[in-house]
Design an enzyme around this catalytic site. Structure first.
Site, PDB file in Angstrom:
ATOM      1  N   ARG A 224       0.830  -1.206   0.000  1.00 48.45           N
ATOM      2  CA  ARG A 224       0.000   0.000   0.000  1.00 48.45           C
ATOM      3  C   ARG A 224       0.869   1.264   0.000  1.00 48.45           C
ATOM      4  O   ARG A 224       2.081   1.199   0.175  1.00 48.45           O
ATOM      5  CB  ARG A 224      -0.927  -0.006   1.225  1.00 48.45           C
TER       6      ARG A 224
ATOM      7  N   LYS B 133       2.045   1.642   7.270  1.00 51.82           N
ATOM      8  CA  LYS B 133       2.375   0.751   8.389  1.00 51.82           C
ATOM      9  C   LYS B 133       3.426   1.366   9.306  1.00 51.82           C
ATOM     10  O   LYS B 133       4.160   2.272   8.935  1.00 51.82           O
ATOM     11  CB  LYS B 133       2.891  -0.596   7.867  1.00 51.82           C
TER      12      LYS B 133
ATOM     13  N   TYR C 280      -0.293   4.130  10.756  1.00 50.48           N
ATOM     14  CA  TYR C 280      -0.611   3.152  11.790  1.00 50.48           C
ATOM     15  C   TYR C 280       0.664   2.932  12.603  1.00 50.48           C
ATOM     16  O   TYR C 280       1.741   2.717  12.035  1.00 50.48           O
ATOM     17  CB  TYR C 280      -1.042   1.821  11.174  1.00 50.48           C
TER      18      TYR C 280
ATOM     19  N   HIS D 202       0.492   1.112  16.118  1.00 53.55           N
ATOM     20  CA  HIS D 202       0.331  -0.146  16.877  1.00 53.55           C
ATOM     21  C   HIS D 202       1.460  -0.330  17.886  1.00 53.55           C
ATOM     22  O   HIS D 202       2.145  -1.355  17.921  1.00 53.55           O
ATOM     23  CB  HIS D 202       0.281  -1.342  15.922  1.00 53.55           C
TER      24      HIS D 202
ATOM     25  N   GLU E 277      -4.838   4.483  14.266  1.00 53.63           N
ATOM     26  CA  GLU E 277      -5.753   3.568  14.962  1.00 53.63           C
ATOM     27  C   GLU E 277      -6.326   4.106  16.266  1.00 53.63           C
ATOM     28  O   GLU E 277      -7.231   3.484  16.841  1.00 53.63           O
ATOM     29  CB  GLU E 277      -5.065   2.216  15.235  1.00 53.63           C
TER      30      GLU E 277
ATOM     31  N   ASP F 220      -1.925  -7.411  14.952  1.00 50.11           N
ATOM     32  CA  ASP F 220      -1.273  -6.094  14.984  1.00 50.11           C
ATOM     33  C   ASP F 220      -1.122  -5.580  16.410  1.00 50.11           C
ATOM     34  O   ASP F 220      -0.192  -4.828  16.717  1.00 50.11           O
ATOM     35  CB  ASP F 220      -2.097  -5.067  14.193  1.00 50.11           C
TER      36      ASP F 220
END
Length: 371
Positions: free
Chosen positions: A15, A75, A94, A96, A118, A270
């Site tokens: 992505r 990511k 993101y 995480h 998130e 994740d």
């Protein structure tokens, strides 16, 4: 503002953080967008589309990160990207962080403003930037699970929907949120017998109405989860506590009692996973067998369908990118309390309570820093 869009380097991450349409909108507002060479290639967005939209194509990740005020990714950064961190950088992606203390340390050490997709909330209290990827991952989890139930991939040799005269597979979905609802919808559409487990009885009532009673709902407790998992051919893990490590709903003892050749797809991986035997995997080595059960725990599942995933994600993220670029980070965050909840690290300070709790750290509320 200078916005950098680096190429993702996590294993088989396909992505990209901004599309050519996003670049056009940003450049029309007077901002400069640097796109690393081939950053969007695997999402079907070649360099010439970015150039035609007004981006400058940059030859290296080093220059993309070094020159940008704001870096927009998909990511969480991996170790080879830590060297790009610096004070004054705003990173929007993101993150995480709950299961990643080393990444947390690096962001704090380099005083990066880390804003996590998130943990941002909208006015309704939902998670608008997590929702699109949860929809993709939830729907994909059933496709993946159905594939791994095939004998040649280590599964029981069960067809998810069965055939006339042969019962369909049992699918157990843990969690009634976006992932779980999306998974249940696809599994039901493929003809499986679906049981959905959640702790919230009101949510179960909503889902019973939504699916017209065609999905079996079950209140979550250790006894019910154990029985449902034991009967399942496919278990989908979709539990979420925003920003925090996922609770271990399915224990090792429960996995040991599952059918040989059953499949677990833990979408919550994740955030550490909601299955005790789950550990992160990648597209290069996506599955493993433990206690005779196939585990699929790829941490970036939506990257398997990058064009769909990139468009779905950037539809949600882009308005926030524009706010950061137009107002500057501090003003943009001060103007939107839900946006400010996305801040995980700022000027060497941890600001996200669930991450602090998961890692045993102190935190300072972002409201206090904005004041």
């Amino acid at each position: 503002m200078i916005i950098g869009v680096p190429k993702e380097v996590k294993d088989n991450e396909t992505r990209v953080g901004v599309t050519p349409a996003g670049v056009k909108a940003l450049t029309e507002h007077g901002h400069k967008v640097l796109v690393e060479h081939n950053a969007g290639e695997l999402s079907a967005f070649p360099d010439d589309e970015y150039q035609n939209a007004g981006a400058e194509i940059v030859g290296s990740a080093y220059d993309t990160w070094r020159l940008a005020d704001l870096v927009v990714k998909v990511k969480e950064p991996v170790e080879k990207e830590y060297g790009h961190f610096r004070e004054g950088l705003t990173l929007f992606t993101y993150l995480h962080l709950a299961p990643l203390p080393e990444l947390t340390n690096k962001l704090l050490e380099k005083k990066v403003l880390g804003i996590a997709y998130e943990t941002i909330r909208d006015r309704a209290g939902t998670l608008p930037l997590l929702t699109p990827m949860s929809e993709v991952a939830g729907r994909m989890s059933v496709q993946v699970g159905a594939s791994y139930l095939e004998k040649e991939r280590g599964g029981r040799g069960v067809l998810l929907g069965g055939v006339p005269g042969v019962t369909p597979a049992n699918v157990c979905v843990i969690g009634g949120g976006i992932v779980g609802t999306s998974a249940a919808r696809i599994a039901m559409g493929m003809g499986a017998k679906v049981t959905l487990v959640d702790l919230n009885l009101n949510r179960l009532r909503e889902l019973d109405d939504q699916f017209g009673g065609r999905v079996y709902t079950l209140a979550s407790n250790s006894y019910n989860v154990s029985r449902a998992v034991q009967e399942a051919d496919l278990v989908i893990g979709g539990v979420l506590i925003p920003g925090a490590s996922a609770p271990k709903i399915v224990t090792r003892a429960m996995v040991e009692k599952m059918k040989r050749g059953a499949v677990i797809v833990d979408v919550a991986i994740d955030q550490g996973g909601c299955v005790e035997t789950a550990r992160p995997t990648s597209f290069s080595n996506p599955s493993y067998v433990e206690h005779g059960v196939v585990h699929y725990c790829v941490t970036n599942m939506p990257a398997a369908v990058p064009n769909t995933s990139t468009l779905a994600l950037t539809n949600a993220t882009f308005a926030y990118v524009v706010k950061l670029a137009q107002l500057g980070p501090k003003a943009a965050l001060a103007a939107d309390e839900g946006f400010a909840m996305g801040v995980n690290t700022w000027n060497g300070i941890l600001t996200c309570p669930p991450v602090a709790q998961s890692q045993g750290r102190e935190f300072t509320p972002v409201k206090q820093l904005l004041q």
